[in-house]
Every structure is written in structure tokens, then in C-alpha cells.
Design a protein around this motif. Structure first.
Motif, PDB file in Angstrom:
ATOM      1  N   VAL A 289       0.864  -1.168   0.000  1.00 17.02           N
ATOM      2  CA  VAL A 289       0.000   0.000   0.000  1.00 17.02           C
ATOM      3  C   VAL A 289       0.898   1.215   0.000  1.00 17.02           C
ATOM      4  O   VAL A 289       1.903   1.242   0.715  1.00 17.02           O
ATOM      5  CB  VAL A 289      -0.925   0.017   1.252  1.00 17.02           C
ATOM      6  CG1 VAL A 289      -1.591   1.362   1.432  1.00 17.02           C
ATOM      7  CG2 VAL A 289      -1.956  -1.094   1.175  1.00 17.02           C
ATOM      8  N   ALA A 290       0.554   2.215  -0.806  1.00 18.50           N
ATOM      9  CA  ALA A 290       1.280   3.479  -0.800  1.00 18.50           C
ATOM     10  C   ALA A 290       0.391   4.545  -0.181  1.00 18.50           C
ATOM     11  O   ALA A 290      -0.754   4.722  -0.590  1.00 18.50           O
ATOM     12  CB  ALA A 290       1.675   3.885  -2.220  1.00 18.50           C
ATOM     13  N   ALA A 291       0.907   5.216   0.813  1.00 21.72           N
ATOM     14  CA  ALA A 291       0.241   6.366   1.419  1.00 21.72           C
ATOM     15  C   ALA A 291       1.078   7.571   1.022  1.00 21.72           C
ATOM     16  O   ALA A 291       2.201   7.732   1.496  1.00 21.72           O
ATOM     17  CB  ALA A 291       0.162   6.208   2.935  1.00 21.72           C
ATOM     18  N   LEU A 292       0.557   8.398   0.125  1.00 21.75           N
ATOM     19  CA  LEU A 292       1.353   9.417  -0.518  1.00 21.75           C
ATOM     20  C   LEU A 292       0.871  10.815  -0.159  1.00 21.75           C
ATOM     21  O   LEU A 292      -0.268  11.196  -0.469  1.00 21.75           O
ATOM     22  CB  LEU A 292       1.302   9.239  -2.048  1.00 21.75           C
ATOM     23  CG  LEU A 292       1.713   7.842  -2.547  1.00 21.75           C
ATOM     24  CD1 LEU A 292       1.404   7.703  -4.025  1.00 21.75           C
ATOM     25  CD2 LEU A 292       3.166   7.575  -2.255  1.00 21.75           C
ATOM     26  N   ILE A 293       1.734  11.582   0.491  1.00 23.66           N
ATOM     27  CA  ILE A 293       1.439  12.978   0.779  1.00 23.66           C
ATOM     28  C   ILE A 293       1.927  13.789  -0.421  1.00 23.66           C
ATOM     29  O   ILE A 293       3.106  13.755  -0.757  1.00 23.66           O
ATOM     30  CB  ILE A 293       2.121  13.438   2.078  1.00 23.66           C
ATOM     31  CG1 ILE A 293       1.586  12.618   3.262  1.00 23.66           C
ATOM     32  CG2 ILE A 293       1.899  14.933   2.295  1.00 23.66           C
ATOM     33  CD1 ILE A 293       2.301  12.889   4.579  1.00 23.66           C
ATOM     34  N   ALA A 294       0.991  14.449  -1.072  1.00 24.51           N
ATOM     35  CA  ALA A 294       1.329  15.208  -2.288  1.00 24.51           C
ATOM     36  C   ALA A 294       2.140  16.420  -1.911  1.00 24.51           C
ATOM     37  O   ALA A 294       2.953  16.900  -2.602  1.00 24.51           O
ATOM     38  CB  ALA A 294       0.071  15.610  -3.040  1.00 24.51           C
TER      39      ALA A 294
END
Length: 136
Positions: free
Chosen positions: A131-136
Motif C-alpha cells: 500500500v502506498a500512502a502518498l502525501i502530495a
């Protein structure tokens, strides 16, 4: 630019991850400091959670906004590893926040968002439960 060869066409991968979008004016400093992420033909300029099957928007704008409920949500996604992209720079995450992942023996890799996109693509493209949790 495609970031990783997709050996699994049924798996969502990041197709492009750029800091700002080329069509935006150079003087738009706010957009220039945020990542824009392309997945399955759609551009996202807000934080998101990416699994091999779905993309969902994530209510985190910066690392300091992370809380235990955010990690509880990530722990409930059935991953063996979570790749956390912390924006334009790698940032430390308080260990107490990550306890929901530790309790379920889910690995956590923390890096800047560009590196997190590439790492997620490699893991998910090779069939890992990532899973990728990506803060833009």
C-alpha cells in the motif's frame, strides 16, 4: 514517464509522479511544491492511498498532521508493507503513531513521495501486498 514495467495488468501503478505539473505557471509556488501523481490516466494533486485495486483520497497534507487513526486505517488494508511518501523531503514519523502497523506486523518504509511511488510500483508490480500512502 512510466516508473516501472507492469507485470500485472490488473494492478494499479503510478504512471508518473512530478513535482508541479508542466502546464502550470512557474510562478505558482504552491503547486510547484506539491507532487502531481498520475494513476490509470488520472492526475491527482492531493494526498492519496493507493492499493493494487483502488485509489482513495487521504486527508493528510503534511507529515505533522499524521495521527494514530491514519495508521489504523492503513493497518486495515491487508498489506504486508506500507510505503509512506512524506512530500518533497523524507521526514521522520513518531514511533508511537505507527503502533497499529507494528501490532499487525506490517512493515513501514518512509521516504519522499517520488521515491515512495517508485518503491510501491516495484513491490506491487511484483505481486507483493503493498500500500502506498502518498502525501502530495
Amino acid at each position: 514517464m512510466k516508473l516501472h514495467l507492469n507485470n500485472r495488468p490488473d494492478c494499479l501503478l503510478v504512471h508518473s509522479c512530478v513535482l508541479g505539473r508542466p502546464e502550470h505557471a512557474a510562478d505558482d509556488a504552491q503547486r510547484a511544491r506539491r507532487y502531481h501523481i498520475k494513476i490509470a490516466g488520472d492526475w491527482y494533486r492531493q494526498s492519496l492511498i493507493l492499493t493494487p485495486r483502488a485509489v482513495e483520497l487521504w486527508d493528510v497534507d503534511e507529515v505533522s498532521a499524521l495521527s494514530v487513526p491514519h495508521f489504523e486505517r492503513l493497518a486495515g488494508l491487508g498489506a504486508e508493507v506500507v510505503v509512506l511518501g512524506t512530500g518533497t523531503r523524507a521526514a521522520l514519523v513518531q514511533g508511537a503513531l505507527t503502533r497499529p502497523l507494528m501490532r499487525q506486523r506490517i512493515g513501514l518504509e518512509v521516504m519522499d513521495t517520488g521515491a515512495a511511488c517508485r518503491t510501491y510500483n516495484i513491490l506491487a508490480g511484483d505481486g507483493r501486498k503493498a500500500v502506498a500512502a502518498l502525501i502530495a
